[in-house]
Scaffold this motif. Structure first.
Motif, PDB file in Angstrom:
ATOM      1  N   TYR A  82       0.837  -1.205   0.000  1.00 24.70           N
ATOM      2  CA  TYR A  82       0.000   0.000   0.000  1.00 24.70           C
ATOM      3  C   TYR A  82       0.872   1.255   0.000  1.00 24.70           C
ATOM      4  CZ  TYR A  82      -3.049   3.723   1.648  1.00 24.70           C
ATOM      5  OH  TYR A  82      -3.718   4.925   1.775  1.00 24.70           O
ATOM      6  N   GLY A 179      -8.841  -2.691  -1.448  1.00 23.02           N
ATOM      7  CA  GLY A 179      -9.891  -1.799  -0.955  1.00 23.02           C
ATOM      8  C   GLY A 179     -11.277  -2.424  -0.970  1.00 23.02           C
ATOM      9  N   ILE A 181     -13.399  -3.052  -3.320  1.00 18.72           N
ATOM     10  CA  ILE A 181     -14.354  -2.256  -4.109  1.00 18.72           C
ATOM     11  C   ILE A 181     -15.303  -3.195  -4.845  1.00 18.72           C
ATOM     12  CG2 ILE A 181     -14.617  -0.570  -5.949  1.00 18.72           C
ATOM     13  CD1 ILE A 181     -11.701   0.270  -5.340  1.00 18.72           C
ATOM     14  N   VAL A 184     -14.875  -4.475  -8.539  1.00 20.55           N
ATOM     15  CA  VAL A 184     -13.539  -4.178  -9.065  1.00 20.55           C
ATOM     16  C   VAL A 184     -12.471  -4.999  -8.363  1.00 20.55           C
ATOM     17  CG1 VAL A 184     -11.845  -2.365  -9.533  1.00 20.55           C
ATOM     18  CG2 VAL A 184     -14.272  -1.824  -9.594  1.00 20.55           C
TER      19      VAL A 184
ATOM     20  N   GLU B  38     -21.346   2.272   3.659  1.00 21.57           N
ATOM     21  CA  GLU B  38     -21.248   1.065   2.834  1.00 21.57           C
ATOM     22  C   GLU B  38     -22.072  -0.081   3.434  1.00 21.57           C
ATOM     23  OE1 GLU B  38     -19.473   0.231   0.024  1.00 21.57           O
ATOM     24  OE2 GLU B  38     -18.853  -1.859   0.220  1.00 21.57           O
ATOM     25  N   ARG B  59     -15.968   4.148  -7.236  1.00 25.75           N
ATOM     26  CA  ARG B  59     -15.326   3.064  -6.491  1.00 25.75           C
ATOM     27  C   ARG B  59     -15.189   3.493  -5.036  1.00 25.75           C
ATOM     28  NH1 ARG B  59     -10.575   0.922 -10.587  1.00 25.75           N
ATOM     29  NH2 ARG B  59     -11.998   0.330 -12.270  1.00 25.75           N
ATOM     30  N   VAL B  60     -15.848   2.766  -4.169  1.00 24.69           N
ATOM     31  CA  VAL B  60     -15.874   3.153  -2.758  1.00 24.69           C
ATOM     32  C   VAL B  60     -14.897   2.307  -1.953  1.00 24.69           C
ATOM     33  CG1 VAL B  60     -17.282   3.275  -0.690  1.00 24.69           C
ATOM     34  CG2 VAL B  60     -18.267   3.876  -2.903  1.00 24.69           C
ATOM     35  N   ILE B  61     -14.058   2.973  -1.172  1.00 23.53           N
ATOM     36  CA  ILE B  61     -13.234   2.277  -0.191  1.00 23.53           C
ATOM     37  C   ILE B  61     -13.838   2.618   1.168  1.00 23.53           C
ATOM     38  CG2 ILE B  61     -10.869   1.834   0.572  1.00 23.53           C
ATOM     39  CD1 ILE B  61     -10.921   1.776  -2.400  1.00 23.53           C
ATOM     40  N   ALA B  62     -14.350   1.624   1.872  1.00 24.35           N
ATOM     41  CA  ALA B  62     -15.038   1.887   3.130  1.00 24.35           C
ATOM     42  C   ALA B  62     -14.107   1.670   4.312  1.00 24.35           C
ATOM     43  CB  ALA B  62     -16.267   0.981   3.251  1.00 24.35           C
ATOM     44  N   MET B  71      -6.231   8.403   4.050  1.00 21.42           N
ATOM     45  CA  MET B  71      -6.068   7.876   2.695  1.00 21.42           C
ATOM     46  C   MET B  71      -6.136   9.014   1.679  1.00 21.42           C
ATOM     47  SD  MET B  71      -8.421   4.983   1.006  1.00 21.42           S
ATOM     48  CE  MET B  71      -8.881   5.694  -0.542  1.00 21.42           C
TER      49      MET B  71
END
Lengths: 234, 273
Positions: A82, A179, A181, A184, B38, B59-62, B71
């Motif tokens: 990361y 993540g 997603i 994706v 989310e 595109r969701v990062i929860a 982030m």
């Protein structure tokens, strides 16, 4: 036993209903972990063979290192990858974070030591057996490593499968660099973690059963292929 | 040696396949948001509507609010959509965000055993917490720097409870997201501060129920911020702004209000236009 009946039924309904989202998640899991295992084999197997037959300073240290790195914590690998791929990190310009590629990189790092360490063991065993023979033929150590790798190719499939098992089962690394997603980077393990978070334990366990089944199927296919290949090329 | 060559070329073919697999370029933005949006299912309802209207995938990062903002500070998101006003304002003041816009609110609730051993039930959050502390009843904390965790710490302080001194085996700092923390609370039959959205969507409730709700202090505001392109030039400014404009627009606000679980509305739009 009620706790296990509902997930089993749910799992069956998901599979029988040919759930398109589930199929996408399973395929992504397979694509990421197979690619990572392939990369790990291309890098790890030559390293393992050289560690087995080579004579160079630091060899023992490297052997211990690779053996130890078999226990790399996925979450640490995830964090390192990361930080590398983050926009603020050294490889940030490529915009790879939160992509399947990032997940492949992380899993490849995780799996390479496993493949290398197991390969070293396999090659070291046959090296002690064929050493004199190879020497008398005048083979260099590099040549000997390549020959023994080829010779042990069927046994080495176990090393690859062990690596693949580690890759497809881990959640810590792909969660951080992918993540989770939806559509994706959501794979089997991150989906299971998410459904557990939502408190939908039956669905989470159902997905777990499906994952285990997929891994078993892959191993069965690999076993059959190995038998077939041994008969034809062995 | 034919077989060897065959084997190697098969290996190479596999590698190429893996590398080339599905790399369709699509138009998307990355939003770092909270687990509550989310896991409550709001994004699952909201985003398809936006994607249909705009052609932009989201595109969701929860994550927890603290982590989501970090982030974005690193430049890994185009938009943040979180719920901790103080932390959001700090984020903008540091120059990482362009502007904070309010989107919607829901409320926090205290969840606890239906038998309520600490007698914390009622409308007053501060009195409820004091009673939990006095009874040393098991309490699960998120402990993850999320918006909910920050709110919890604010309430303890306002209730006059000095956590550093009061902390004991009754106070379980789990360092986990809302869902996992609720799972822990359900298995320990403990009290916990939760956002109503996640609770309504949560399935593994055990013997827990709502203990404290309805205090105006429990108001939980969500804000949306575009990450500053001056700090991170690769930020998708135009598309990110489109998303922000849409969630605060009449259409976006209507879509938020329409999201319900079991007939109950989870989030209440309150953008100022």
């Amino acid at each position: 036993m009620h706790e296990f009946n509902e997930p089993l039924i749910t799992a069956w309904q998901l599979v029988a209903g040919a759930d398109a989202r589930l199929a996408g998640i399973v395929l992504l899991s397979l694509r990421v972990s197979l690619a990572a295992t392939l990369i790990a084999c291309v890098i790890g197997m030559p390293i393992g063979a050289l560690l087995a037959v080579g004579r160079f300073p630091g060899r023992r240290t490297l052997i211990v290192l690779f053996n130890g790195l078999m226990g790399l914590p996925p979450v640490v690998v995830g964090l390192l990858v990361y930080l590398l791929l983050s926009r603020a990190g050294p490889l940030g310009q490529f915009g790879l974070l939160f992509s399947p590629e990032a997940m492949i990189i992380a899993q490849a790092i995780l799996v390479t030591p496993i493949v290398a360490a197991l390969t070293r063991q396999v090659v070291a065993d046959s090296w002690s057996e064929y050493r004199e023979q190879l020497r008398s033929l005048g083979a260099s150590r590099g040549r000997a490593a390549a020959t023994l790798l080829w010779d042990g190719r069927f046994s080495l499939s176990t090393a690859a499968l062990a690596g693949f098992g580690r890759a497809i089962a881990e959640v810590g690394a792909v969660m951080i660099v992918g993540g989770n997603i939806d559509g994706v980077t959501r794979v089997m393990t991150t989906t299971i973690a998410l459904e557990t978070s939502k408190g939908d334990l039956p669905l989470a366990l159902a997905l777990g059963f499906i994952l285990i089944t997929v891994v078993l199927a892959i191993n069965a296919v690999a076993y059959a292929l190995r038998g077939w290949a041994e008969r034809h090329w062995g | 040696m034919i077989s060897r060559r065959l084997f190697c070329s098969a290996l190479a073919a596999c590698g190429l396949l893996a590398a080339a697999a599905s790399h369709a370029q699509e138009r998307f933005i990355t939003v770092s948001s909270t687990t509550s949006t989310e896991q409550s299912g709001l994004f699952g309802h909201l985003l398809p509507i936006f994607e249909k209207a705009s052609g932009i995938k989201v595109r969701v990062i929860a994550l927890g609010t603290g982590q989501a903002l970090d982030m974005a500070r690193r430049g890994d998101a185009d938009v943040v959509f979180v719920h901790d006003k103080a932390a959001e304002e700090k984020f903008v003041a540091e120059g990482f965000g362009v502007k904070r816009q309010e989107v919607m609110y829901n409320d926090f609730i205290v969840i606890g055993p239906k038998t309520d051993p600490a007698k914390a039930a009622g409308k007053d959050i501060l009195e409820g917490l004091r009673r939990i502390e006095a009874a040393k009843a098991p309490f699960v904390s998120r402990g993850d720097k999320s918006g909910t965790h920050a709110a919890e710490l604010r309430y303890w302080k306002a209730a006059g409870v000095d956590l550093d001194k009061a902390k004991g085996p009754w106070y379980r700092d789990t360092g986990s997201g809302m869902g996992p923390a609720l799972n822990t609370a359900a298995s320990m039959n403990a009290y916990i501060l939760a956002d109503r959205g996640t609770w309504l969507a949560f399935r593994n409730r055990g013997d827990l129920g709502i203990v404290v709700e309805g205090d105006t202090k429990l108001f939980n505001q969500y804000g949306v911020i575009l990450v500053n392109p001056a700090k991170h030039p690769h930020v998708k400014q135009a598309d990110g702004q489109k998303f922000i404009d849409w969630v605060v627009s009449a259409d976006g606000q209507k879509a938020i209000a329409e999201y319900k679980i079991g007939g109950e509305q989870l989030f209440f739009p309150n953008a100022r236009r």
